[in-house]
Motif scaffolding. Structure first.
Motif, PDB file in Angstrom:
ATOM      1  N   ASP A  10      39.251  49.080  75.263  1.00 36.05           N
ATOM      2  CA  ASP A  10      40.515  48.974  74.546  1.00 36.05           C
ATOM      3  C   ASP A  10      41.624  48.524  75.495  1.00 36.05           C
ATOM      4  OD1 ASP A  10      41.839  49.433  72.025  1.00 36.05           O
ATOM      5  OD2 ASP A  10      42.979  50.942  73.129  1.00 36.05           O
ATOM      6  N   GLN A  14      38.199  56.536  84.790  1.00 43.26           N
ATOM      7  CA  GLN A  14      38.839  55.658  83.808  1.00 43.26           C
ATOM      8  C   GLN A  14      39.045  54.257  84.395  1.00 43.26           C
ATOM      9  OE1 GLN A  14      42.708  57.015  82.631  1.00 43.26           O
ATOM     10  NE2 GLN A  14      43.106  55.128  81.477  1.00 43.26           N
ATOM     11  N   ALA A  49      41.175  44.960  76.385  1.00 43.73           N
ATOM     12  CA  ALA A  49      41.501  44.102  75.239  1.00 43.73           C
ATOM     13  C   ALA A  49      43.013  43.984  75.067  1.00 43.73           C
ATOM     14  CB  ALA A  49      40.865  44.654  73.978  1.00 43.73           C
ATOM     15  N   SER A  50      43.760  44.951  75.598  1.00 44.37           N
ATOM     16  CA  SER A  50      45.209  44.908  75.407  1.00 44.37           C
ATOM     17  C   SER A  50      45.833  43.769  76.203  1.00 44.37           C
ATOM     18  CB  SER A  50      45.831  46.235  75.828  1.00 44.37           C
ATOM     19  OG  SER A  50      45.793  46.347  77.227  1.00 44.37           O
ATOM     20  N   MET A  64      34.870  64.630  80.161  1.00 44.76           N
ATOM     21  CA  MET A  64      35.020  63.551  79.158  1.00 44.76           C
ATOM     22  C   MET A  64      33.702  62.813  78.990  1.00 44.76           C
ATOM     23  SD  MET A  64      38.701  61.770  79.687  1.00 44.76           S
ATOM     24  CE  MET A  64      38.484  60.445  78.542  1.00 44.76           C
ATOM     25  N   ASP A  65      33.371  62.483  77.776  1.00 47.74           N
ATOM     26  CA  ASP A  65      32.089  61.822  77.572  1.00 47.74           C
ATOM     27  C   ASP A  65      32.186  60.334  77.920  1.00 47.74           C
ATOM     28  OD1 ASP A  65      32.390  61.243  74.080  1.00 47.74           O
ATOM     29  OD2 ASP A  65      33.844  62.177  75.409  1.00 47.74           O
ATOM     30  N   ARG A  84      33.245  57.599  75.384  1.00 40.84           N
ATOM     31  CA  ARG A  84      34.680  57.576  75.130  1.00 40.84           C
ATOM     32  C   ARG A  84      35.399  56.815  76.255  1.00 40.84           C
ATOM     33  NH1 ARG A  84      37.734  57.873  70.754  1.00 40.84           N
ATOM     34  NH2 ARG A  84      39.575  57.050  71.774  1.00 40.84           N
ATOM     35  N   LEU A 113      50.323  57.821  74.328  1.00 39.55           N
ATOM     36  CA  LEU A 113      49.577  56.615  74.688  1.00 39.55           C
ATOM     37  C   LEU A 113      49.760  55.601  73.562  1.00 39.55           C
ATOM     38  CD1 LEU A 113      46.281  58.143  76.111  1.00 39.55           C
ATOM     39  CD2 LEU A 113      48.383  57.513  77.298  1.00 39.55           C
ATOM     40  N   ARG A 120      48.543  52.763  72.613  1.00 36.16           N
ATOM     41  CA  ARG A 120      47.502  52.048  71.880  1.00 36.16           C
ATOM     42  C   ARG A 120      46.602  52.986  71.091  1.00 36.16           C
ATOM     43  NH1 ARG A 120      46.578  47.110  72.855  1.00 36.16           N
ATOM     44  NH2 ARG A 120      44.372  47.317  72.414  1.00 36.16           N
ATOM     45  N   GLN A 121      46.873  54.284  71.207  1.00 33.22           N
ATOM     46  CA  GLN A 121      46.005  55.246  70.524  1.00 33.22           C
ATOM     47  C   GLN A 121      46.704  55.783  69.274  1.00 33.22           C
ATOM     48  OE1 GLN A 121      43.071  55.859  72.036  1.00 33.22           O
ATOM     49  NE2 GLN A 121      43.462  54.982  74.047  1.00 33.22           N
ATOM     50  N   GLY A 162      36.966  69.208  77.964  1.00 32.10           N
ATOM     51  CA  GLY A 162      35.532  69.191  77.714  1.00 32.10           C
ATOM     52  C   GLY A 162      35.162  69.713  76.340  1.00 32.10           C
ATOM     53  N   GLU A 216      51.578  56.523  82.336  1.00 30.84           N
ATOM     54  CA  GLU A 216      50.420  56.977  81.562  1.00 30.84           C
ATOM     55  C   GLU A 216      49.552  57.901  82.418  1.00 30.84           C
ATOM     56  OE1 GLU A 216      47.820  53.873  79.972  1.00 30.84           O
ATOM     57  OE2 GLU A 216      46.155  55.275  80.273  1.00 30.84           O
ATOM     58  N   GLU A 249      37.546  53.448  75.731  1.00 28.08           N
ATOM     59  CA  GLU A 249      38.949  53.408  76.129  1.00 28.08           C
ATOM     60  C   GLU A 249      39.202  52.282  77.132  1.00 28.08           C
ATOM     61  OE1 GLU A 249      41.489  56.854  77.948  1.00 28.08           O
ATOM     62  OE2 GLU A 249      40.742  57.378  75.959  1.00 28.08           O
ATOM     63  N   ARG A 270      48.625  61.739  81.653  1.00 29.05           N
ATOM     64  CA  ARG A 270      47.247  62.214  81.592  1.00 29.05           C
ATOM     65  C   ARG A 270      47.051  63.391  82.540  1.00 29.05           C
ATOM     66  NH1 ARG A 270      43.315  58.898  79.177  1.00 29.05           N
ATOM     67  NH2 ARG A 270      44.154  56.943  78.368  1.00 29.05           N
ATOM     68  N   ASP A 300      38.734  62.280  86.640  1.00 27.78           N
ATOM     69  CA  ASP A 300      38.898  61.706  85.301  1.00 27.78           C
ATOM     70  C   ASP A 300      39.640  60.377  85.392  1.00 27.78           C
ATOM     71  OD1 ASP A 300      37.695  63.847  83.903  1.00 27.78           O
ATOM     72  OD2 ASP A 300      39.519  65.028  84.127  1.00 27.78           O
ATOM     73  N   ILE A 301      40.719  60.382  86.180  1.00 26.07           N
ATOM     74  CA  ILE A 301      41.524  59.160  86.336  1.00 26.07           C
ATOM     75  C   ILE A 301      40.700  58.086  87.058  1.00 26.07           C
ATOM     76  CG2 ILE A 301      43.622  58.200  87.352  1.00 26.07           C
ATOM     77  CD1 ILE A 301      44.226  60.167  85.172  1.00 26.07           C
ATOM     78  N   ARG A 348      39.868  66.480  75.324  1.00 23.58           N
ATOM     79  CA  ARG A 348      38.856  65.698  76.010  1.00 23.58           C
ATOM     80  C   ARG A 348      38.775  66.069  77.475  1.00 23.58           C
ATOM     81  NH1 ARG A 348      40.858  60.250  74.142  1.00 23.58           N
ATOM     82  NH2 ARG A 348      40.247  59.649  76.235  1.00 23.58           N
ATOM     83  N   TYR A 349      39.944  66.269  78.091  1.00 23.01           N
ATOM     84  CA  TYR A 349      39.907  66.676  79.498  1.00 23.01           C
ATOM     85  C   TYR A 349      39.409  68.103  79.654  1.00 23.01           C
ATOM     86  CZ  TYR A 349      42.323  62.380  80.677  1.00 23.01           C
ATOM     87  OH  TYR A 349      42.632  61.074  80.846  1.00 23.01           O
ATOM     88  N   LEU A 379      43.589  64.152  73.256  1.00 20.79           N
ATOM     89  CA  LEU A 379      43.496  63.896  74.697  1.00 20.79           C
ATOM     90  C   LEU A 379      43.302  65.155  75.558  1.00 20.79           C
ATOM     91  CD1 LEU A 379      43.591  61.540  76.772  1.00 20.79           C
ATOM     92  CD2 LEU A 379      46.038  61.969  76.978  1.00 20.79           C
TER      93      LEU A 379
END
Lengths: 408, 230
Positions: free
Chosen positions: A12, A327, A15-16, A1-2, A5, B99, B101-102, B116, A310, A9, A314, A323-324, B113-114, B110
């Motif tokens: 975001d 995040q 902000a929630s 994942m970049d 991003r 998700l 909020r998306q 790559g 969530e 996220e 994921r 990744d988690i 993205r995982y 999604l």
């Protein structure tokens, strides 16, 4: 994942829950702000103190009676000792010697009076201590030889007695009840507390010995100021003087009955003290940063629990542990980063405020927000965010996908 | 590559709950061929969810061998399992699990993205949404979509990485019957058009009626594995 991003996220997600994020950030803001302000005050105090010590002169040595605790019956310093130090063969690095006799004395004029530091000096005192005269003259050889009842006033003393610092020469004041003629006023050097040179009076050595401060030996002095040829010559001068005094006092090796201080050693002591002071202040402030970090950990743990499903989802679509981890670390790092940035501004503002207050109350502290303090606070707050974010993030990453998806 | 997407033999799963051992699966053998449509049925506690978790690589069996799309997965580590879930399995859950909020589009992106994928992520997500008939709803968030539409976003998310199979766990459980039929139809169309293997885990005989093969579980064992003649 970049990375971009991930940051978006995390933003975001923060902000929630704006109120919660803001309160968490506040903990870090206060911590970082306090660290910055405290370090600034510490640095400011240090600058003030070292500045006034540097004002003494970099090539001065102070010689005092008494060695370490084991030396018994130290002999007093005398005018003879001072005279011996003027020997340009035995002490080639010494260019000036100024013995002093110190005490406090009551000085009065027309009903106004004050108790001030009175110093018995020789004419050389003027050059050794870099004293400048605004009006009149300094004590000269004739005054000393004649035990004249003359006095040079510091500007603060003049202000107290006369309410002015000009046109005073020729006036007669009383010191311990005896009449003295004012022959000069020194230039204000600025200073605080008991070592304030503006609030002292200078009288001829011989006058001090006979009229004001009687010591057991007739030519005894309290301290001898020695001026070395330059700052680098201080150490050689110190050795030369020590040799002279050892010889004159006939002390055994390692049992010096006198002590020498140079301005550098005063500076070192002062710096050690102010460093301890700064570290102490910074440490106390650091505790509040730590508490802020615990706030982050707390909120992140709540967030992990709330978002268990969530996290499960994921993981189900292919998120790996890291990744988690990333995040959640991004969220806690952002919290502390914001806190750090706002805290730097707050700390800076606080320093300015304290500087203004101390200026208004005549305390000469000018807080300095150093780039090192800013860097330290930034690094420290980021580290706090990462450290306290690590445990919640690890907890999130270690969730079993099956358990997490089933979580209600 | 073999014709079997799923080859599982002697799968057991034992949970420990305090001092009690719960035998959720007691030795299950399953083979599912590429492109098949299969229902796994059974009452609560029969072990069908456990089986789905193991077949979907969300969990590991206590013993037994399992090969998914030619690779042995029973012994893999967490991150390797994550990669398999990412590339070879698409999940559709009863409660959609989007998700909140998306947007629909970001939700579908999604898994990529995982994985790559960065180049044509947006384009592929758009295609997947169009494939489930939501090409005009890509910027909507889940709370702006109906249940059926949300489940369609979830299906788009499941198929976007071109998985070997899609596992649907009670996909119509939270939907009204009309949306439910639509969802099942979309999944069946995917099978027809793309050849994706479909596995339904369900109580619902209506869904089972659409599948060509029904595996029934009871107390951790397969009691029936029948091919439905159409």
């Amino acid at each position: 994942m970049d990375l971009w991003r991930i940051v978006l996220e995390a933003l975001d997600s923060l902000a929630s829950n704006k109120v919660r994020s803001a309160l968490t950030v506040l903990g870090i803001v206060i911590g970082v702000g306090a660290v910055i302000a405290m370090l600034a005050i510490g640095t400011g105090a240090q600058n003030t103190i070292t500045g006034s010590i540097s004002g003494i002169g970099t090539n001065l040595l102070f010689v005092m009676r008494g060695g370490n605790d084991e030396v018994r019956n130290p002999q007093p310093l005398t005018l003879g000792d001072a005279e011996a130090m003027r020997d340009s063969f035995a002490a080639p690095s010494v260019i000036g010697v100024a013995p002093v006799l110190q005490g406090s004395a009551e000085i009065t004029f027309a009903g106004e009076g004050d108790i001030v530091a009175a110093v018995g000096v020789t004419p050389e005192h003027e050059s050794v201590r870099n004293i400048e005269i605004t009006e009149g003259e300094f004590i000269n050889e004739i005054h000393v030889l004649g035990r004249s009842a003359v006095v040079v006033l510091g500007p603060d003393v003049a202000e107290t007695l006369f309410g002015r610092t000009e046109s005073i020469v020729g006036e007669s004041v009383r010191i311990e009840g005896q009449p003295f003629r004012v022959i000069g006023i020194t230039v204000a050097k600025g200073g605080q507390g008991p070592s304030n040179e503006d609030n002292q009076i200078l009288i001829p050595m011989s006058t001090a010995q006979t009229r004001l401060f009687r010591r057991s030996g007739s030519d005894q002095v309290d301290m001898i100021l020695v001026q070395a040829i330059n700052a680098d010559g201080v150490i050689t001068a110190e050795e030369e003087i020590s040799a002279i005094l050892r010889n004159r006092h006939r002390t055994a090796i390692g049992e010096d009955d006198f002590t020498t201080f140079s301005q550098q050693s005063f500076l070192q002591v002062a710096e050690t003290i102010t460093n301890v002071f700064t570290i102490f202040l910074g440490g106390v402030a650091g505790i509040s940063l730590l508490v802020g970090g615990i706030g982050i950990m707390n909120i992140m743990l709540v967030s992990v629990t709330e978002r268990t499903r969530e996290i499960g989802l994921r993981k189900a679509v292919g998120a790996r542990k890291r990744d988690i981890m990333l995040q959640f670390l991004a969220e806690s790092a952002l919290l502390s980063l914001f806190g750090g940035l706002i805290g730097i501004v707050l700390g800076w503002a606080l320093s300015m405020l304290i500087g203004a207050i101390s200026a208004a109350s005549n305390a000469d502290i000018n807080p300095v927000v150093g780039i090192d303090a800013v860097l330290l606070a930034t690094i420290f707050s980021a580290a706090v965010g990462l450290f306290f974010g690590l445990y919640p993030a690890k907890r999130a990453a270690d969730l079993e996908p099956v358990e997490a998806l089933r979580y209600e | 590559m073999s014709d079997w997407v799923i080859e599982a033999e002697g799968i057991t799963k034992v949970y420990r709950m305090g001092d009690i051992e719960v035998h959720a699966l007691r030795g299950v053998d399953v083979r599912i061929a590429r492109g098949e449509i299969v229902s796994i049925m059974g009452p609560s506690g029969s072990g069908k969810t456990t089986l789905m978790n193991i077949l979907g690589c969300l969990d590991r069996p206590t013993s037994g061998s399992y090969s998914l799309d030619g690779s042995q997965v029973a012994e893999l580590g967490d991150d390797q399992l994550a990669e398999i879930r990412n590339k070879k399995v698409g999940f559709v859950f009863q409660s959609f699990n989007l998700l909140g909020r998306q947007t629909a589009l970001t939700n579908v992106e999604l898994p990529m993205r995982y994985a790559g994928v960065s180049n044509d992520r947006r384009k592929r997500a758009m295609e997947a949404l169009e494939a489930v008939g939501l090409g005009d709803r890509v910027k909507h968030r889940p709370n702006e979509l109906s249940g059926g539409q949300q489940q369609r976003v979830a299906i788009a998310r499941a198929l976007v990485n071109n998985p070997s199979m899609i596992m649907a766990d009670e996909p119509t459980g939270n939907l009204d019957s009309k949306s439910g039929v639509e969802i099942v139809q979309i999944l069946l169309d995917l099978n027809k058009n793309l050849g994706t293997t479909l596995i339904f885990v369900t109580h619902d005989p209506e869904i089972a009626a659409h599948t060509k093969r029904v595996i029934s579980l009871l107390d951790g064992l397969i009691t029936e594995d029948r091919i439905v003649e159409t």
